[in-house]
Each structure stands twice: as structure tokens, then as C-alpha cells.
Design a protein around this motif. Structure first.
Motif, PDB file in Angstrom:
ATOM      1  N   ILE A 179       0.866  -1.173   0.000  1.00  6.67           N
ATOM      2  CA  ILE A 179       0.000   0.000   0.000  1.00  6.67           C
ATOM      3  C   ILE A 179       0.905   1.225   0.000  1.00  6.67           C
ATOM      4  O   ILE A 179       1.535   1.541   1.018  1.00  6.67           O
ATOM      5  N   PRO A 180       1.021   1.943  -1.115  1.00  8.04           N
ATOM      6  CA  PRO A 180       1.925   3.106  -1.172  1.00  8.04           C
ATOM      7  C   PRO A 180       1.395   4.282  -0.360  1.00  8.04           C
ATOM      8  O   PRO A 180       0.182   4.493  -0.237  1.00  8.04           O
ATOM      9  N   LEU A 181       2.336   5.037   0.203  1.00  9.17           N
ATOM     10  CA  LEU A 181       2.020   6.230   0.996  1.00  9.17           C
ATOM     11  C   LEU A 181       2.435   7.476   0.222  1.00  9.17           C
ATOM     12  O   LEU A 181       3.321   7.438  -0.634  1.00  9.17           O
ATOM     13  N   MET A 182       1.805   8.580   0.549  1.00  6.95           N
ATOM     14  CA  MET A 182       2.058   9.835  -0.144  1.00  6.95           C
ATOM     15  C   MET A 182       2.333  10.921   0.894  1.00  6.95           C
ATOM     16  O   MET A 182       1.444  11.700   1.268  1.00  6.95           O
ATOM     17  N   TRP A 183       3.567  10.949   1.404  1.00  9.19           N
ATOM     18  CA  TRP A 183       3.952  11.937   2.403  1.00  9.19           C
ATOM     19  C   TRP A 183       4.220  13.287   1.737  1.00  9.19           C
ATOM     20  O   TRP A 183       4.556  13.368   0.560  1.00  9.19           O
ATOM     21  N   LYS A 184       4.114  14.324   2.533  1.00  7.46           N
ATOM     22  CA  LYS A 184       4.486  15.655   2.057  1.00  7.46           C
ATOM     23  C   LYS A 184       6.009  15.762   1.964  1.00  7.46           C
ATOM     24  O   LYS A 184       6.732  15.063   2.659  1.00  7.46           O
ATOM     25  N   ASP A 185       6.476  16.657   1.128  1.00  4.87           N
ATOM     26  CA  ASP A 185       7.926  16.805   0.944  1.00  4.87           C
ATOM     27  C   ASP A 185       8.617  17.188   2.238  1.00  4.87           C
ATOM     28  O   ASP A 185       9.700  16.694   2.556  1.00  4.87           O
ATOM     29  N   THR A 186       7.981  18.052   3.024  1.00  2.00           N
ATOM     30  CA  THR A 186       8.608  18.496   4.272  1.00  2.00           C
ATOM     31  C   THR A 186       8.680  17.365   5.286  1.00  2.00           C
ATOM     32  O   THR A 186       9.566  17.353   6.136  1.00  2.00           O
ATOM     33  N   GLU A 187       7.775  16.389   5.192  1.00  2.00           N
ATOM     34  CA  GLU A 187       7.759  15.291   6.146  1.00  2.00           C
ATOM     35  C   GLU A 187       8.764  14.213   5.775  1.00  2.00           C
ATOM     36  O   GLU A 187       9.491  13.707   6.632  1.00  2.00           O
TER      37      GLU A 187
ATOM     38  N   LYS B 212      12.613  16.364   4.077  1.00  2.00           N
ATOM     39  CA  LYS B 212      13.260  17.283   5.009  1.00  2.00           C
ATOM     40  C   LYS B 212      13.128  16.830   6.462  1.00  2.00           C
ATOM     41  O   LYS B 212      13.712  17.446   7.355  1.00  2.00           O
ATOM     42  N   ASN B 213      12.311  15.775   6.685  1.00  2.00           N
ATOM     43  CA  ASN B 213      12.170  15.198   8.029  1.00  2.00           C
ATOM     44  C   ASN B 213      11.751  16.250   9.046  1.00  2.00           C
ATOM     45  O   ASN B 213      12.287  16.336  10.145  1.00  2.00           O
ATOM     46  N   LYS B 214      10.774  17.064   8.674  1.00  2.00           N
ATOM     47  CA  LYS B 214      10.267  18.103   9.558  1.00  2.00           C
ATOM     48  C   LYS B 214       8.870  17.739  10.026  1.00  2.00           C
ATOM     49  O   LYS B 214       8.180  16.951   9.411  1.00  2.00           O
ATOM     50  N   GLY B 215       8.466  18.372  11.097  1.00  2.00           N
ATOM     51  CA  GLY B 215       7.150  18.133  11.639  1.00  2.00           C
ATOM     52  C   GLY B 215       7.151  17.031  12.683  1.00  2.00           C
ATOM     53  O   GLY B 215       8.160  16.373  12.950  1.00  2.00           O
ATOM     54  N   GLU B 216       6.006  16.833  13.293  1.00  3.09           N
ATOM     55  CA  GLU B 216       5.863  15.845  14.352  1.00  3.09           C
ATOM     56  C   GLU B 216       5.904  14.443  13.767  1.00  3.09           C
ATOM     57  O   GLU B 216       5.293  14.160  12.727  1.00  3.09           O
ATOM     58  N   LEU B 217       6.647  13.556  14.421  1.00  2.00           N
ATOM     59  CA  LEU B 217       6.757  12.169  13.970  1.00  2.00           C
ATOM     60  C   LEU B 217       5.483  11.429  14.350  1.00  2.00           C
ATOM     61  O   LEU B 217       5.195  11.210  15.523  1.00  2.00           O
ATOM     62  N   HIS B 218       4.709  11.062  13.335  1.00  2.79           N
ATOM     63  CA  HIS B 218       3.421  10.405  13.534  1.00  2.79           C
ATOM     64  C   HIS B 218       3.584   8.918  13.238  1.00  2.79           C
ATOM     65  O   HIS B 218       3.955   8.536  12.126  1.00  2.79           O
TER      66      HIS B 218
ATOM     67  N   ARG C 101       6.859   8.239   8.846  1.00  5.86           N
ATOM     68  CA  ARG C 101       7.224   8.916   7.607  1.00  5.86           C
ATOM     69  C   ARG C 101       8.515   8.399   6.979  1.00  5.86           C
ATOM     70  O   ARG C 101       8.872   8.822   5.892  1.00  5.86           O
ATOM     71  N   THR C 102       9.180   7.476   7.638  1.00  3.57           N
ATOM     72  CA  THR C 102      10.378   6.882   7.037  1.00  3.57           C
ATOM     73  C   THR C 102      10.036   5.799   6.021  1.00  3.57           C
ATOM     74  O   THR C 102      10.911   5.335   5.303  1.00  3.57           O
ATOM     75  N   LEU C 103       8.777   5.384   5.949  1.00  2.00           N
ATOM     76  CA  LEU C 103       8.347   4.351   5.015  1.00  2.00           C
ATOM     77  C   LEU C 103       7.608   4.975   3.841  1.00  2.00           C
ATOM     78  O   LEU C 103       6.831   5.923   4.021  1.00  2.00           O
ATOM     79  N   THR C 104       7.839   4.442   2.668  1.00  2.00           N
ATOM     80  CA  THR C 104       7.107   4.883   1.479  1.00  2.00           C
ATOM     81  C   THR C 104       5.999   3.912   1.098  1.00  2.00           C
ATOM     82  O   THR C 104       5.126   4.261   0.304  1.00  2.00           O
ATOM     83  N   ASP C 105       6.036   2.700   1.638  1.00  2.00           N
ATOM     84  CA  ASP C 105       5.009   1.696   1.359  1.00  2.00           C
ATOM     85  C   ASP C 105       4.735   0.905   2.627  1.00  2.00           C
ATOM     86  O   ASP C 105       5.647   0.644   3.423  1.00  2.00           O
ATOM     87  N   ILE C 106       3.486   0.497   2.783  1.00  2.00           N
ATOM     88  CA  ILE C 106       3.119  -0.444   3.828  1.00  2.00           C
ATOM     89  C   ILE C 106       3.177  -1.826   3.203  1.00  2.00           C
ATOM     90  O   ILE C 106       2.411  -2.133   2.285  1.00  2.00           O
ATOM     91  N   CYS C 107       4.085  -2.665   3.682  1.00  2.00           N
ATOM     92  CA  CYS C 107       4.326  -3.967   3.071  1.00  2.00           C
ATOM     93  C   CYS C 107       3.902  -5.076   4.029  1.00  2.00           C
ATOM     94  O   CYS C 107       4.300  -5.082   5.199  1.00  2.00           O
ATOM     95  N   PHE C 108       3.099  -5.997   3.515  1.00  2.00           N
ATOM     96  CA  PHE C 108       2.699  -7.191   4.254  1.00  2.00           C
ATOM     97  C   PHE C 108       3.218  -8.399   3.476  1.00  2.00           C
ATOM     98  O   PHE C 108       2.831  -8.628   2.333  1.00  2.00           O
ATOM     99  N   ASP C 109       4.089  -9.160   4.098  1.00  2.00           N
ATOM    100  CA  ASP C 109       4.726 -10.289   3.430  1.00  2.00           C
ATOM    101  C   ASP C 109       3.927 -11.577   3.545  1.00  2.00           C
ATOM    102  O   ASP C 109       4.364 -12.626   3.063  1.00  2.00           O
TER     103      ASP C 109
END
Length: 539
Positions: free
Chosen positions: A128-136, A139-145, A169-177
Motif C-alpha cells: 500500500i503506497p504512501l504519499m507523504w508531504k515533501d517536508t515530512e 526534510k524530516n520536519k514536523g511531528e513524527l506520527h 514517515r520513514t516508510l514509502t510503502d506499507i508492506c505485508f509479506d
């Protein structure tokens, strides 16, 4: 609401049309006597109820975040399975009644008893791909959710869940193996995929607060009033209660303190989505950015959805046949025929099939095949089976014969059933799709520590790391040399149980040094190296 008749143990929905018909006298209650299939489903329901009770108790006692998240996940899965089993039991009862009514009806026409075969449906490689904002993300800014997510998959009465995954926000996809296989799917299946999410930043240590509050109130209000107050504040988790009559009502699970999973997105897959490759399907997102469990989903789910109908993997018909080879009238050969998948395999004998010997003849049976029964001899009334296929633009006909007219009829019925199954499962019968069954999870192998001193000791960064490394390497070489020659080096006398007298009065040893251990095994050798480091770097 569901009630159970205590005598017949039948589950009937209150207020349903079926219950009204029973009250009017159109159906006898005896038609709802428990069948073996009903008993199996009832055992599953009872098992899930017990599992739900255990999950409720575990969730109320959890003080660690990971434990609470897993317990809440188990609770949600148990509730979903109970409701699915209840619905399946209800459908079975209604189907039994309607079948009896159709048989007794005078105006009912001929019934077609043909039904398609079952099959396996497997879903794997869920992404399941994620679509984070560029700043998150960049740039690793904002609250870590952070959120804990898992998928719940339901096909009919079968429900499975995936492993829980922590997402930030360190993940770009939710992966279930996980590879999940449903074994009793029909061609009209609907596989519902639900994505649940829970914010992991909440405090779950207050799970026993209502229990403590109930205990304090019961002790302060007195014995009689305290019992009533405690029973009101602390009901039995997932319990059943009586409605005043003889029936038992299965109440929904009470609210248990702890983390709560919420439906974040879902989709439904069917036969048209089956393909022997990785595909993307649309997701329906139910949450929004204001929710604590929100994750920026891209709007799709990628997975591999494969199916294996039983007509492609199992023997649908087998028996003795005679096949005509060549154009001569007497060119008949006795074979053992096996109808499986898109072929009719002809062996010399049954033992060849069991020994996986190559068949003498293979006749294709697919959607383009034509089969007809022709009279062989008007006097004997025996019939031949003619199978016609197209090979390279040319028609090729194979003629088969059974031992009796009844055997011929059984073979013809097997062929028609095979064609019917192929028409229902469609693209799944073109080629056999591969399903990799999930391997059982092996427990983690706990290996003893082998003196990995670099990972065990803490070294000050001001020390010369290279010097320490050289010392350790030198000592290890001496230890290996000692094992080969059988004679210890001179410094090993420090750790003998009865050391020489001169070593007791050694002036270079600090007075505050600890007593060295004895060297008997590998763990003692690790202690030895610790002591050597202490001697060379005294504080």
C-alpha cells in the motif's frame, strides 16, 4: 440479535422473515435440527468466543504498548470471525428451508443441480503506497506520527489477518509479506480487504483503571452496595446473558480500555481481478487528516491475486477406456483415463499414473473442445465418445469407448461438468496459476554468545581502539595455540585455582582489583578478556 433454541440448537435471527414463517406454521422447527455442518460452525463460534474473552482480559491487563496493540488486534479479528460464522450459519439454514420448499412445490419446474467446483484463492505481496508531504519525508520536519496497521481479509466465512506493521514517515510503502490462502472459494467470490490503523502514541498503561476504581468503590460503599457497583462497572467481558426466556443472546463485546483500531481503507476483489501477475487495485479511503489514525494513502493497493479451481488441480474423473489409434477398424487400445485440468491423460494402466509415468496419449479438453456421443453399433447399443480439437488450423478427432452405456454416461457428465467449471472460472482455467503456500513459522534459533566482545563491552571513545583490537587479537591467537599444543601460555597462571606464590605477591597488580575467575569454558574465557582489558586500562 441472534437467539439459540436450547433443544434443537438452531440459530435464527430474531424478527427475520424466516422466524415469521415458523410462527405462522408454514415451517416446522424440526427442519432446523443441527446438521454436522452446523455443529462444525457452532464449534468455531464457541472457540472464537473463548478467544475473545481471553483477548479482553489480556487487553485489560496490558501495560506495554506492543502487547496492547496485539491484544486489540486479536479482539477485532475474533469479533469479525464470530459475525462471519453467524452469517454463514444463517445462510445455511435458510438454504435448507428454501430447498425443501422448492421440492414440495407443485409448480416448481425442473431444478438444475449443477454447481461449479470450489477452488483456492491466494493473495500475496500486499503493498500500500504512501504519499507523504515533501517536508515530512525529504526534510524530516514536523511531528513524527506513528501508527500500527494491519489488514483483515475476508472471503465468505474465512477470515485472516496479517502481521502488524509500525508505520511512520520513514516508510514509502506499507508492506505485508503474508501469503493468505482461502481454500473454499466459489467463482462468485468477493474478497474484502480492510486496512485498520491505530495511533501508537497514546498511553495504554491505564487499562486497569476501571478495575481499580471498582475495587475502591466496592470497599468504600460497603459489602452489599459495593458488589452491585463493582458488577456494574466491571461486567464479564464478552459474556452471554439470558433474555428471560429459554434462549441465549450473544451480546456485542463491551468497551475495553486500550488502543482502538479504526477502518482506514477497504476494497473488494472478485474473479475479474484474478491475474497471474502483480496488479494495482483502487482503495476506498474512509478516514481523513483530522483522525489520529490517519495515514496519507496514495489510494491504491498492489497485490498478486491468484486462483486454482479444483477442476485444474484434482482428478475430476478416472476409469478404464478404449481409445482408437490409427485408421484401422481394429486399432483399439485399452487405457486408463484421467480427466484433470485441461487434459485427458491416457495411461497403459492405473499403476503408471500412480508412478508418474508419461501417459501414452494426452487429449486436450478446453473451452474450444467439442465432445459428442455417437452410436457404435445399433445392435449392442454401445456408444463412442468423439473428442474434436483444433491443432494448427486442422481438426483432430479422438474416439473413445467405455465398457458400458452407464460408464459412457458418467464420462459424458464429467466432461459437461468440466466445461461448466471452465465457463464459471474463466481465465483461471487457461493456465494453472502458481500459489506458493505459506511455510510454517519456525521459532527463532537462540544461539549462545560466542565471545563477541566488541558488542558486549563499553569502550571509552578516548581510548586507542586500534590498540585494544590488537591486544584482543593477540590474546585470541594465544588461546587457539594453547588449545592446539595443550600447554597454556605463562599469563594463564593468573587464573588457575591454585596460582603460584610469586603471583600472589606481584607488585604490579592493583590492590583494588577484583579476584580473577577460573577458566573452565568459553564464558570463562570471555571473563578473562574482560580482566585483561582492565589490567591494561586501569581506571
Amino acid at each position: 440479535m441472534f437467539c439459540r433454541n436450547q433443544t434443537a440448537r438452531a440459530t435464527i435471527a430474531r424478527g427475520s422473515a424466516l422466524e415469521m414463517e415458523i410462527r405462522r406454521g408454514k415451517f416446522r422447527q424440526s427442519v432446523f435440527l443441527e446438521t454436522p455442518q452446523d455443529s462444525d460452525i457452532q464449534k468455531k463460534i464457541d472457540y472464537e468466543i473463548r478467544m475473545r474473552e481471553g483477548a479482553c482480559k489480556l487487553l485489560a491487563a496490558c501495560s506495554q504498548r506492543d502487547q496492547a496493540l496485539e491484544a486489540s488486534k486479536s479482539l477485532l479479528t475474533c469479533n469479525a470471525r464470530i459475525m462471519a460464522y453467524m452469517s454463514e450459519l444463517q445462510r445455511m439454514k435458510e438454504a435448507q428451508v428454501m430447498q425443501r420448499v422448492a421440492r414440495r412445490s407443485f409448480d416448481a419446474g425442473p431444478m438444475d443441480d449443477r454447481s461449479p467446483c470450489k477452488g483456492k484463492v491466494a493473495i500475496s505481496d500486499l503493498r500500500i503506497p504512501l504519499m507523504w508531504k515533501d517536508t515530512e519525508y525529504f526534510k524530516n520536519k514536523g511531528e513524527l506520527h506513528r501508527c500500527a496497521v494491519f489488514c483483515l481479509l475476508q472471503l465468505g466465512g474465512e477470515i485472516f489477518d496479517t502481521d502488524m506493521v509500525m508505520v511512520d514517515r520513514t516508510l514509502t510503502d506499507i508492506c505485508f509479506d503474508n501469503t493468505i490462502v482461502f481454500n473454499e472459494a466459489s467463482p462468485g467470490f468477493e474478497l474484502r480487504v480492510e486496512l485498520y490503523s491505530c495511533c501508537s502514541e497514546e498511553d495504554y498503561s491505564a487499562g486497569s483503571t476501571p478495575r481499580k476504581l471498582a475495587s475502591k468503590l466496592s470497599s468504600s460503599l460497603g459489602r452489599s452496595a459495593g458488589k452491585k457497583m463493582r458488577a456494574a462497572l466491571e461486567p464479564g467481558a464478552c459474556s452471554t446473558t439470558s433474555n428471560g426466556g429459554g434462549a441465549t443472546i450473544l451480546l456485542p463485546v463491551p468497551s475495553v480500555p486500550g488502543p482502538k483500531y479504526h477502518l482506514l481503507a477497504h476494497t473488494t476483489l472478485n474473479l475479474s481481478h484474478v491475474q497471474d501477475s502483480f496488479r494495482t487495485h483502487d482503495l476506498t479511503i474512509t478516514g481523513n487528516e483530522e483522525c489520529s489514525y490517519w495515514l496519507p494513502l496514495y489510494g491504491g493497493v498492489c497485490c498478486r491475486l491468484a486462483a486454482q479451481p479444483h477442476c485444474m488441480t484434482q482428478q475430476m474423473m478416472s476409469g478404464c477406456l478404449r481409445v482408437k489409434l490409427g485408421g484401422e477398424p481394429q486399432g483399439w487400445t485399452n487405457v486408463y483415463g484421467v480427466l484433470k485440468g485441461t487434459n485427458l491423460f491416457c495411461y497403459h494402466q492405473k499403476e503408471d499414473m500412480e508412478a508418474n509415468v508419461e501417459p501414452v496419449l494426452t487429449i486436450g479438453i478446453n473451452k474450444e473442445t467439442r465432445i459428442r456421443a455417437a452410436e457404435k453399433d445399433p445392435h449392442s447399443k454401445a456408444q463412442n465418445i468423439c473428442i474434436t480439437n483444433q491443432y494448427g488450423g486442422e481438426e483432430v478427432t479422438h474416439t473413445l469407448a467405455a465398457d458400458s452405456r452407464e460408464d459412457t454416461q458418467r464420462w459424458m457428465e464429467a466432461f459437461w461438468q468440466q466445461f461448466y467449471d471452465m465457463s464459471q472460472w474463466r481465465q483461471c482455467c487457461d493456465d494453472l496459476m502458481k500459489i506458493e503456500l505459506p511455510s510454517p513459522r519456525k521459532p527463532a534459533i537462540v544461539t549462545p554468545k560466542q565471545g563477541s566482545l566488541y558488542h558486549e563491552m563499553v569502550i571509552d571513545t578516548s581510548d586507542d581502539i586500534g590498540t585494544v583490537t590488537d591486544i584482543l587479537a593477540h590474546r585470541i591467537e594465544e588461546f587457539e595455540l594453547r588449545a592446539q599444543l595443550g600447554s597454556p601460555p605463562h599469563w594463564m597462571a593468573l587464573f588457575d585455582e591454585d596460582p603460584p606464590r610469586s603471583l600472589h605477591t606481584h607488585q604490579h597488580l592493583p590492590t583494588h582489583s577484583p579476584s580473577p575467575p577460573s577458566l573452565h569454558n568459553h564464558s570463562d574465557y570471555v571473563s578473562l578478556l574482560y580482566f585483561l582489558i582492565y589490567l591494561m586500562h586501569p581506571s
